[in-house]
Design a protein around this motif. Structure first.
Motif, PDB file in Angstrom:
ATOM      1  N   ALA A  32      -0.047  14.359   8.168  1.00 15.36           N
ATOM      2  CA  ALA A  32      -1.216  13.946   7.379  1.00 15.36           C
ATOM      3  C   ALA A  32      -0.832  12.844   6.384  1.00 15.36           C
ATOM      4  O   ALA A  32      -1.544  11.842   6.250  1.00 15.36           O
ATOM      5  CB  ALA A  32      -1.809  15.140   6.648  1.00 15.36           C
ATOM      6  N   VAL A  33       0.293  13.021   5.704  1.00 20.34           N
ATOM      7  CA  VAL A  33       0.745  12.007   4.750  1.00 20.34           C
ATOM      8  C   VAL A  33       1.131  10.731   5.496  1.00 20.34           C
ATOM      9  O   VAL A  33       0.770   9.620   5.084  1.00 20.34           O
ATOM     10  CB  VAL A  33       1.903  12.545   3.880  1.00 20.34           C
ATOM     11  N   ASN A  34       1.833  10.863   6.618  1.00 19.17           N
ATOM     12  CA  ASN A  34       2.250   9.671   7.366  1.00 19.17           C
ATOM     13  C   ASN A  34       1.069   8.918   7.969  1.00 19.17           C
ATOM     14  O   ASN A  34       1.123   7.693   8.092  1.00 19.17           O
ATOM     15  CB  ASN A  34       3.264  10.048   8.442  1.00 19.17           C
ATOM     16  N   GLU A  35       0.023   9.631   8.337  1.00 19.18           N
ATOM     17  CA  GLU A  35      -1.176   8.952   8.853  1.00 19.18           C
ATOM     18  C   GLU A  35      -1.776   8.049   7.774  1.00 19.18           C
ATOM     19  O   GLU A  35      -2.143   6.912   8.044  1.00 19.18           O
ATOM     20  CB  GLU A  35      -2.200  10.002   9.297  1.00 19.18           C
ATOM     21  N   ILE A  36      -1.842   8.550   6.562  1.00 18.58           N
ATOM     22  CA  ILE A  36      -2.357   7.756   5.439  1.00 18.58           C
ATOM     23  C   ILE A  36      -1.416   6.592   5.166  1.00 18.58           C
ATOM     24  O   ILE A  36      -1.862   5.448   5.000  1.00 18.58           O
ATOM     25  CB  ILE A  36      -2.514   8.638   4.192  1.00 18.58           C
ATOM     26  N   ARG A  37      -0.127   6.842   5.141  1.00 15.92           N
ATOM     27  CA  ARG A  37       0.854   5.786   4.875  1.00 15.92           C
ATOM     28  C   ARG A  37       0.830   4.711   5.958  1.00 15.92           C
ATOM     29  O   ARG A  37       1.012   3.532   5.669  1.00 15.92           O
ATOM     30  CB  ARG A  37       2.260   6.389   4.734  1.00 15.92           C
ATOM     31  N   LYS A  45      -9.210   1.063  -7.036  1.00 17.38           N
ATOM     32  CA  LYS A  45      -9.719  -0.200  -6.486  1.00 17.38           C
ATOM     33  C   LYS A  45      -8.632  -1.034  -5.820  1.00 17.38           C
ATOM     34  O   LYS A  45      -8.910  -2.082  -5.261  1.00 17.38           O
ATOM     35  CB  LYS A  45     -10.387  -1.016  -7.591  1.00 17.38           C
ATOM     36  N   LYS A  46      -7.398  -0.564  -5.884  1.00 21.36           N
ATOM     37  CA  LYS A  46      -6.269  -1.327  -5.345  1.00 21.36           C
ATOM     38  C   LYS A  46      -5.953  -0.892  -3.919  1.00 21.36           C
ATOM     39  O   LYS A  46      -5.737   0.292  -3.648  1.00 21.36           O
ATOM     40  CB  LYS A  46      -5.035  -1.122  -6.225  1.00 21.36           C
ATOM     41  N   TYR A  47      -5.903  -1.865  -3.012  1.00 22.94           N
ATOM     42  CA  TYR A  47      -5.521  -1.567  -1.642  1.00 22.94           C
ATOM     43  C   TYR A  47      -4.008  -1.465  -1.564  1.00 22.94           C
ATOM     44  O   TYR A  47      -3.288  -2.347  -2.020  1.00 22.94           O
ATOM     45  CB  TYR A  47      -6.014  -2.638  -0.667  1.00 22.94           C
ATOM     46  N   MET A  48      -3.546  -0.386  -0.956  1.00 20.56           N
ATOM     47  CA  MET A  48      -2.117  -0.177  -0.745  1.00 20.56           C
ATOM     48  C   MET A  48      -1.842  -0.404   0.733  1.00 20.56           C
ATOM     49  O   MET A  48      -2.399   0.300   1.586  1.00 20.56           O
ATOM     50  CB  MET A  48      -1.718   1.247  -1.142  1.00 20.56           C
ATOM     51  N   ALA A  49      -1.021  -1.386   1.029  1.00 22.22           N
ATOM     52  CA  ALA A  49      -0.695  -1.728   2.410  1.00 22.22           C
ATOM     53  C   ALA A  49       0.084  -0.599   3.074  1.00 22.22           C
ATOM     54  O   ALA A  49       0.699   0.232   2.390  1.00 22.22           O
ATOM     55  CB  ALA A  49       0.127  -3.019   2.441  1.00 22.22           C
ATOM     56  N   TYR A 123      -5.650   7.772  -8.853  1.00 26.24           N
ATOM     57  CA  TYR A 123      -4.876   6.540  -8.677  1.00 26.24           C
ATOM     58  C   TYR A 123      -3.373   6.807  -8.719  1.00 26.24           C
ATOM     59  O   TYR A 123      -2.627   6.371  -7.842  1.00 26.24           O
ATOM     60  CB  TYR A 123      -5.262   5.510  -9.745  1.00 26.24           C
ATOM     61  N   SER A 124      -2.898   7.525  -9.724  1.00 26.69           N
ATOM     62  CA  SER A 124      -1.449   7.712  -9.874  1.00 26.69           C
ATOM     63  C   SER A 124      -0.861   8.570  -8.752  1.00 26.69           C
ATOM     64  O   SER A 124       0.223   8.283  -8.254  1.00 26.69           O
ATOM     65  CB  SER A 124      -1.108   8.298 -11.242  1.00 26.69           C
ATOM     66  N   HIS A 125      -1.584   9.597  -8.336  1.00 29.39           N
ATOM     67  CA  HIS A 125      -1.099  10.438  -7.246  1.00 29.39           C
ATOM     68  C   HIS A 125      -1.117   9.680  -5.921  1.00 29.39           C
ATOM     69  O   HIS A 125      -0.195   9.786  -5.112  1.00 29.39           O
ATOM     70  CB  HIS A 125      -1.949  11.706  -7.116  1.00 29.39           C
ATOM     71  N   CYS A 126      -2.178   8.927  -5.716  1.00 30.49           N
ATOM     72  CA  CYS A 126      -2.310   8.137  -4.490  1.00 30.49           C
ATOM     73  C   CYS A 126      -1.184   7.108  -4.381  1.00 30.49           C
ATOM     74  O   CYS A 126      -0.577   6.955  -3.311  1.00 30.49           O
ATOM     75  CB  CYS A 126      -3.676   7.457  -4.489  1.00 30.49           C
ATOM     76  N   THR A 127      -0.889   6.420  -5.476  1.00 28.06           N
ATOM     77  CA  THR A 127       0.189   5.422  -5.420  1.00 28.06           C
ATOM     78  C   THR A 127       1.540   6.080  -5.158  1.00 28.06           C
ATOM     79  O   THR A 127       2.405   5.471  -4.535  1.00 28.06           O
ATOM     80  CB  THR A 127       0.243   4.550  -6.691  1.00 28.06           C
ATOM     81  N   MET A 128       1.708   7.329  -5.598  1.00 29.57           N
ATOM     82  CA  MET A 128       2.953   8.037  -5.274  1.00 29.57           C
ATOM     83  C   MET A 128       3.003   8.336  -3.782  1.00 29.57           C
ATOM     84  O   MET A 128       4.043   8.167  -3.145  1.00 29.57           O
ATOM     85  CB  MET A 128       3.044   9.335  -6.089  1.00 29.57           C
TER      86      MET A 128
END
Length: 158
Positions: A32-37, A45-49, A123-128
């Protein structure tokens, strides 16, 4: 150089009773985490590649479990232990020689899917979750507490 990432908390996970997640549960969480990554996502609002995959790490599981057990035992919710140890110090205590370390916490979620969604909404959890320099992960759940530890080990000395 060690990079220390302290993230703030939201309150959650895939349903399993307290205790060590079995191989199937570990695989589902990592997938699940790798699918998101792999697809990338928006953290706020920030897109994480897209970033590389992570893998389960048993030493990180032990450190996450220690934090979750302590939070339950002493009825607190924090990124520091009762002794005042931060994530890096707790990983070292568990035997993980880290170069990059991070932690997500959740409280009260009843399933992995729920806590993962809460982390993605923060935001902070997502960026982690999307941090490009971590390659190890583990998650522990004790009672209402969820602890996710991330790391990248120091390179082996030659």
């Amino acid at each position: 150089m060690k990079v220390f990432i302290l993230l703030f908390t939201v309150f959650g996970w895939m349903s399993w009773n307290d205790g060590h997640p079995d191989d199937v549960q570990q695989k589902k969480m990592v997938e699940a985490v790798n699918e998101i990554r792999a697809r990338g996502c928006h953290c706020g609002k920030k897109y994480m590649a897209p970033v590389p995959k992570i893998q389960w790490n048993e030493t990180l599981y032990k450190s996450a479990l220690m934090q979750a057990e302590e939070m339950k035992m002493y009825n607190f919710f924090a990124h520091y232990s009762k002794e005042g140890l931060n994530i890096g110090e707790r990983l070292e205590k568990a035997g993980y020689n880290w170069m990059v370390a991070g932690e997500n916490l959740g409280e009260g979620q009843t399933s992995f899917e729920e806590v993962l969604q809460d982390w993605l909404n923060s935001y902070s959890h997502c960026t982690m979750l999307m941090h490009p320099k971590v390659n190890d992960m583990a998650i522990a759940k004790v009672d209402k507490y969820w602890v996710q530890h991330f790391g990248k080990p120091m390179p082996a000395k030659k």
